[in-house]
Write a protein that holds these residues in place. Structure first.
Motif, PDB file in Angstrom:
ATOM      1  N   ARG A   3       0.833  -1.202   0.000  1.00  0.00           N
ATOM      2  CA  ARG A   3       0.000   0.000   0.000  1.00  0.00           C
ATOM      3  C   ARG A   3       0.866   1.250   0.000  1.00  0.00           C
ATOM      4  NH1 ARG A   3      -5.137   0.968   3.843  1.00  0.00           N
ATOM      5  NH2 ARG A   3      -6.099  -0.022   2.035  1.00  0.00           N
ATOM      6  N   TYR A 119      -6.586   2.968  -8.711  1.00  0.00           N
ATOM      7  CA  TYR A 119      -6.293   2.706  -7.296  1.00  0.00           C
ATOM      8  C   TYR A 119      -6.007   4.006  -6.552  1.00  0.00           C
ATOM      9  CZ  TYR A 119      -3.814   1.226  -3.118  1.00  0.00           C
ATOM     10  OH  TYR A 119      -3.405   1.061  -1.826  1.00  0.00           O
ATOM     11  N   VAL A 122      -9.253   5.741  -5.879  1.00  0.00           N
ATOM     12  CA  VAL A 122      -9.978   5.071  -4.791  1.00  0.00           C
ATOM     13  C   VAL A 122      -9.336   5.384  -3.452  1.00  0.00           C
ATOM     14  CG1 VAL A 122     -10.558   2.812  -3.804  1.00  0.00           C
ATOM     15  CG2 VAL A 122     -10.899   3.235  -6.241  1.00  0.00           C
ATOM     16  N   GLU A 123      -8.005   5.405  -3.417  1.00  0.00           N
ATOM     17  CA  GLU A 123      -7.296   5.694  -2.177  1.00  0.00           C
ATOM     18  C   GLU A 123      -7.570   7.132  -1.717  1.00  0.00           C
ATOM     19  OE1 GLU A 123      -4.731   4.519   0.970  1.00  0.00           O
ATOM     20  OE2 GLU A 123      -5.842   3.434  -0.575  1.00  0.00           O
ATOM     21  N   LYS A 124      -7.609   8.061  -2.673  1.00  0.00           N
ATOM     22  CA  LYS A 124      -7.931   9.434  -2.304  1.00  0.00           C
ATOM     23  C   LYS A 124      -9.341   9.536  -1.739  1.00  0.00           C
ATOM     24  CE  LYS A 124      -4.906  11.768  -5.629  1.00  0.00           C
ATOM     25  NZ  LYS A 124      -4.868  12.629  -6.842  1.00  0.00           N
ATOM     26  N   LEU A 125     -10.289   8.849  -2.388  1.00  0.00           N
ATOM     27  CA  LEU A 125     -11.661   8.864  -1.892  1.00  0.00           C
ATOM     28  C   LEU A 125     -11.749   8.232  -0.511  1.00  0.00           C
ATOM     29  CD1 LEU A 125     -13.633   7.899  -5.127  1.00  0.00           C
ATOM     30  CD2 LEU A 125     -13.505  10.138  -4.051  1.00  0.00           C
ATOM     31  N   ARG A 126     -10.981   7.153  -0.296  1.00  0.00           N
ATOM     32  CA  ARG A 126     -10.992   6.501   1.018  1.00  0.00           C
ATOM     33  C   ARG A 126     -10.456   7.451   2.091  1.00  0.00           C
ATOM     34  NH1 ARG A 126      -7.985   4.312   4.644  1.00  0.00           N
ATOM     35  NH2 ARG A 126      -6.097   4.931   3.521  1.00  0.00           N
ATOM     36  N   GLU A 127      -9.362   8.150   1.761  1.00  0.00           N
ATOM     37  CA  GLU A 127      -8.795   9.087   2.726  1.00  0.00           C
ATOM     38  C   GLU A 127      -9.756  10.243   3.002  1.00  0.00           C
ATOM     39  OE1 GLU A 127      -5.073  10.246   1.128  1.00  0.00           O
ATOM     40  OE2 GLU A 127      -4.055   8.348   1.617  1.00  0.00           O
ATOM     41  N   ALA A 129     -13.034  10.062   2.753  1.00  0.00           N
ATOM     42  CA  ALA A 129     -14.116   9.512   3.566  1.00  0.00           C
ATOM     43  C   ALA A 129     -13.683   9.343   5.017  1.00  0.00           C
ATOM     44  CB  ALA A 129     -14.582   8.174   2.990  1.00  0.00           C
ATOM     45  N   GLU A 130     -12.436   8.905   5.212  1.00  0.00           N
ATOM     46  CA  GLU A 130     -11.929   8.740   6.569  1.00  0.00           C
ATOM     47  C   GLU A 130     -11.828  10.091   7.275  1.00  0.00           C
ATOM     48  OE1 GLU A 130     -10.500   6.682   9.890  1.00  0.00           O
ATOM     49  OE2 GLU A 130     -11.465   5.980   8.046  1.00  0.00           O
ATOM     50  N   ARG A 133     -15.254  11.144   8.179  1.00  0.00           N
ATOM     51  CA  ARG A 133     -15.739  10.391   9.338  1.00  0.00           C
ATOM     52  C   ARG A 133     -15.156  10.948  10.624  1.00  0.00           C
ATOM     53  NH1 ARG A 133     -14.066   6.795  12.723  1.00  0.00           N
ATOM     54  NH2 ARG A 133     -12.004   6.705  11.749  1.00  0.00           N
TER      55      ARG A 133
END
Length: 354
Positions: A3, A119, A122-127, A129-130, A133
């Motif tokens: 990762r 990828y 997606v990783e940017k979107l995950r970060e 979203a985190e 949150r």
């Protein structure tokens, strides 16, 4: 580890020229491995270049895989195809192999870079979203702290109001004491709402279980109204969630209905029972307070003291206002052939918007 290798921030500050230079270095490393392992063997001239192409596309992107493919083809032609040390390839089958390797390498590079880019997104979107949150949790925590502080202040203020009313009642006439006691009881009803705001887990709900809330009110009423009288209070309630404001209005109506029943339905220390019922019937909630007392018309209106008529009128106005706040109404009727009075508050399950 993988990762971290694939993270978009790893090489985003590196220029394209340096990326291609690094990709070329990878190709030369794998070329050196091929030569050192198989110095005399001329077969499989392209096999060792594919890892360099894939790594270049993954780690460096921006065309690095394409550059690695083209550089690999040049090295293979110059060193592994006769005549060695020349780009003059004479064998047609070798030309086909070179063309096939180049096309395959370019395809692998393009697909790998596309997957890597996907990828990264997606990783940017995950970060994001985190981060969202975490921000939501911080906001919720701050809200809970503010609600806890507000709850604490309101409960303290209600306690001060109740204590002030009690002190004032000690120095007042009997009629004023009765009026202040009624006001004090209404303050206690509101305090019960705020008692239900805090939970053991620290959360602050916007809705409360009306059955538990009414059970607490009935406990208070038993202590304050029926402790020295032979009158029993019985509650039969269904569990339903009500908003804080609606539950407060229901509690005040209950307090008025029960107080009136206890004080006026059982004259002369007469014993009896006041029954409370909260339930849902279709699209409406129903709060019914029934007594088995003397009934509705035991004394002619002219024999009823003026003070009693004035207080009863004020209580009815308060209950009508609370019922209107709930978009409902209150109906009064006899409990049964044997006497008694039943007063029923009906209001819709769904609160009116706005």
């Amino acid at each position: 580890m993988l990762r971290r290798l694939l993270r978009p921030a790893l090489t985003q500050s590196v220029s394209t020229a340096l990326r291609w230079l690094a990709a070329g270095g990878l190709v030369l490393v794998f070329f050196g491995i091929r030569v050192s392992l198989f110095p005399e063997q001329q077969g499989l001239p392209f096999l060792f270049f594919f890892p360099a192409i894939i790594l270049s596309a993954v780690v460096f992107d921006r065309g690095s895989g394409i550059f690695a493919t083209l550089l690999s083809a040049v090295l293979a032609v110059y060193f592994f195809f006769p005549p060695h040390g020349s780009f003059a390839v004479l064998d047609r089958s070798a030309l086909v192999s070179i063309a096939l390797f180049t096309v395959t390498g370019l395809f692998v590079a393009l697909v790998t870079e596309a997957l890597h880019l996907a990828y990264q997104n997606v990783e940017k979107l995950r970060e994001q979203a985190e981060e969202a949150r975490r921000h939501a949790e911080e906001v919720a925590h701050e809200r809970d702290l503010l609600l806890a502080e507000l709850e604490h202040r309101v409960k303290n203020d209600l306690a001060r109001i109740s204590a002030t009313i009690s002190l004032q009642a000690m120095e007042s006439s009997p009629e004023t004491v009765a009026a202040l006691d009624a006001v004090n009881e209404r303050v206690r009803v509101l305090a019960r709402v705020h008692d239900r705001l805090g939970r053991p887990d620290g959360t602050h709900p916007m809705e409360i279980d009306v059955c538990d809330y009414l059970r607490d009110l009935v406990t208070d009423l038993r202590t304050n109204l029926t402790n020295l009288t032979p009158i029993a209070l019985a509650l039969a309630g269904e569990s339903h969630l009500l908003s804080i404001s609606r539950a407060g209005a229901v509690g005040l109506v209950l307090n008025e209905l029960v107080t009136n029943a206890v004080k006026h339905a059982f004259p002369g220390d007469r014993s009896g029972t006041v029954t409370l019922r909260f339930s849902r019937e279709g699209d409406e909630y129903l709060l019914a307070v029934s007594d088995d007392g003397v009934g509705m018309a035991q004394s002619p209106p002219e024999e009823v003291p003026e003070e009693f008529r004035r207080r009863a009128g004020m209580g009815r106005r308060l209950m009508r206002a609370l019922a209107a706040q709930l978009d409902g109404n209150i109906v009064t009727g006899p409990t049964g052939p044997g006497g008694g009075v039943t007063q029923t508050l009906r209001f819709p399950v769904q609160a009116r918007a706005g």
